[in-house]
Design an enzyme around this catalytic site. Structure first.
Site, PDB file in Angstrom:
ATOM      1  N   GLU A 172     -24.536 -12.577  48.245  1.00 44.73           N
ATOM      2  CA  GLU A 172     -24.376 -11.187  47.514  1.00 44.73           C
ATOM      3  C   GLU A 172     -25.050  -9.912  48.115  1.00 44.73           C
ATOM      4  O   GLU A 172     -24.565  -8.764  48.084  1.00 44.73           O
ATOM      5  CB  GLU A 172     -25.028 -11.367  46.112  1.00 44.73           C
ATOM      6  CG  GLU A 172     -24.028 -12.286  45.177  1.00 44.73           C
ATOM      7  CD  GLU A 172     -22.606 -11.721  44.819  1.00 44.73           C
ATOM      8  OE1 GLU A 172     -22.546 -10.592  45.173  1.00 44.73           O
ATOM      9  OE2 GLU A 172     -21.788 -12.607  44.615  1.00 44.73           O
ATOM     10  N   TYR A 188     -26.530  -5.482  39.502  1.00 45.90           N
ATOM     11  CA  TYR A 188     -25.442  -6.150  39.829  1.00 45.90           C
ATOM     12  C   TYR A 188     -25.796  -7.558  40.460  1.00 45.90           C
ATOM     13  O   TYR A 188     -25.205  -8.610  40.024  1.00 45.90           O
ATOM     14  CB  TYR A 188     -24.383  -5.429  40.826  1.00 45.90           C
ATOM     15  CG  TYR A 188     -23.486  -6.522  41.489  1.00 45.90           C
ATOM     16  CD1 TYR A 188     -22.414  -7.128  40.877  1.00 45.90           C
ATOM     17  CD2 TYR A 188     -23.629  -6.885  42.706  1.00 45.90           C
ATOM     18  CE1 TYR A 188     -21.534  -7.961  41.508  1.00 45.90           C
ATOM     19  CE2 TYR A 188     -22.928  -7.946  43.442  1.00 45.90           C
ATOM     20  CZ  TYR A 188     -21.926  -8.432  42.607  1.00 45.90           C
ATOM     21  OH  TYR A 188     -20.930  -9.280  43.211  1.00 45.90           O
ATOM     22  N   ASP A 242     -18.974  -5.488  39.982  1.00 51.35           N
ATOM     23  CA  ASP A 242     -18.752  -4.827  41.467  1.00 51.35           C
ATOM     24  C   ASP A 242     -17.534  -4.162  41.438  1.00 51.35           C
ATOM     25  O   ASP A 242     -17.076  -3.562  40.563  1.00 51.35           O
ATOM     26  CB  ASP A 242     -18.881  -6.054  42.463  1.00 51.35           C
ATOM     27  CG  ASP A 242     -17.580  -6.869  42.242  1.00 51.35           C
ATOM     28  OD1 ASP A 242     -16.687  -6.675  41.456  1.00 51.35           O
ATOM     29  OD2 ASP A 242     -17.181  -7.672  43.193  1.00 51.35           O
TER      30      ASP A 242
END
Length: 363
Positions: free
Chosen positions: A45, A128, A146
């Site tokens: 990520e 996020y 996202d």
């Protein structure tokens, strides 16, 4: 039941059924029935922020081979992390990656916190990333949004909120649909839908499992609404390629804070929008030659044009006050150093003796 309630009630089931058939195979994604490794989820990520899946694949594999778990990454020197990251761009991510690994190793006994609320306290982790790790690795029903998911929400609900200033509206829509069961798979299903079906241009609406629920299908390509892009300013500066008779080149370690912080580069002037005269080189008694042509590069918020000046010298001694910032390296060893892309362009122009037309790669 209203159309909005229909979406909120049925989207998760539709998406999970679709995901079970169409999920992407990605190096960091656990196989069905296997609990994802939080370290793998977190690493991927961070790398995927502002970077494509295609670019991240090889970097992800390289990092796992070098540092198989968070403790090993925490124990690694920052320079090694930066060297491995070189070329991936947005180098603050690499510094925060290392800080986060050290925090997890030293303050959490090598185990990632399991909730969004605790994950967001770690260095380099925003809303996020905290939600993505919490939902995918720990099955917390956190709301993951996202760019792909934001686009899906805007189209599903025909939401005309403008990004970035009204982005919170998309988050609240996503929150209203997030399920208690399989929240990680649900989040990844929306990511995959946005990447493969609900694409920014020419969306493949007939393949969408939520087509009959979608309120914005007739205006899909115009959603989400985006604020007009601002023109990027152009900054200019000069880099010095200073070479000793034995082929060693002068390098500097950039300050930890700021753009390209902690990276290795060639010494030079500050980057400013105003035109600048040729600056003084970092070593005395040099007569640098300004090469024809420029290095051109684009960062997130500005374009950059760099002139390159070359000089040679026989003496290798560095004044004492320079030894903490500058060092010599053999030219053939530069590939092993953490040179960001813009500095690789400087090297190429210097070696070609100028006049090269450089591409507009971004960092």
């Amino acid at each position: 039941m209203t159309a909005i309630k229909q979406i909120e009630s049925h989207l998760a089931t539709r998406m999970l059924d679709w995901y079970d058939q169409h999920r992407r195979s990605l190096p960091w994604r656990a196989e069905p029935g296997i609990r994802p490794d939080p370290y793998h989820v977190w690493l991927s990520e961070i790398m995927l922020q502002q970077t494509t899946v295609a670019t991240v694949r090889d970097y992800y594999r390289k990092f796992l081979s070098l540092w198989p778990d968070v403790r090993e990454m925490a124990a690694a020197p920052l320079d090694d992390i930066l060297a491995a990251w070189a070329g991936l761009g947005y180098y603050a991510r690499a510094r925060n990656l290392h800080k986060c690994a050290q925090t997890v190793a030293n303050e959490h006994s090598g185990r990632f916190p399991e909730t969004e609320a605790e994950l967001i306290k770690l260095p380099g982790i925003g809303r996020y990333t905290a939600a993505a790790v919490a939902s995918i690795a720990f099955e917390e029903p956190a709301t993951v949004v996202d760019g792909n998911i934001e686009r899906v929400m805007a189209r599903l609900f025909a939401c005309h909120a403008e990004i970035p200033k009204e982005r919170e509206q998309h988050y609240q829509l996503a929150k209203s649909c997030t399920p208690e069961l399989r929240p990680g798979d649900y989040a990844q299903s929306l990511m995959d839908l946005g990447a493969t079906v609900c694409t920014p241009r020419s969306p493949k609406c007939t393949l969408c499992p939520a087509l009959d629920l979608c309120l914005g299908r007739m205006e899909a390509e115009s959603l989400p609404r985006k604020a007009p892009k601002k023109n990027k300013p152009t900054r200019r500066g000069t880099c010095f390629w200073i070479e000793r008779a034995d082929g060693h080149v002068l390098l500097e370690k950039r300050p930890e804070k700021g753009l390209l912080g902690g990276m290795t580069g060639f010494p030079g002037s500050p980057w400013q929008e105003e035109d600048q005269p040729l600056p003084q080189p970092p070593l005395p008694h040099l007569a640098p030659t300004l090469l024809e042509g420029h290095v051109k590069h684009t960062f997130t918020h500005f374009h950059l044009e760099l002139s390159v000046a070359t000089a040679t010298l026989a003496e290798s001694h560095l004044p004492n006050q320079m030894e903490d910032q500058f060092f010599w390296a053999a030219e053939e060893k530069l590939d092993s150093l953490a040179l960001p892309t813009v500095m690789k362009k400087v090297r190429l122009l210097a070696k070609q003796g100028g006049s090269r037309k450089n591409g507009e790669n971004s960092d």
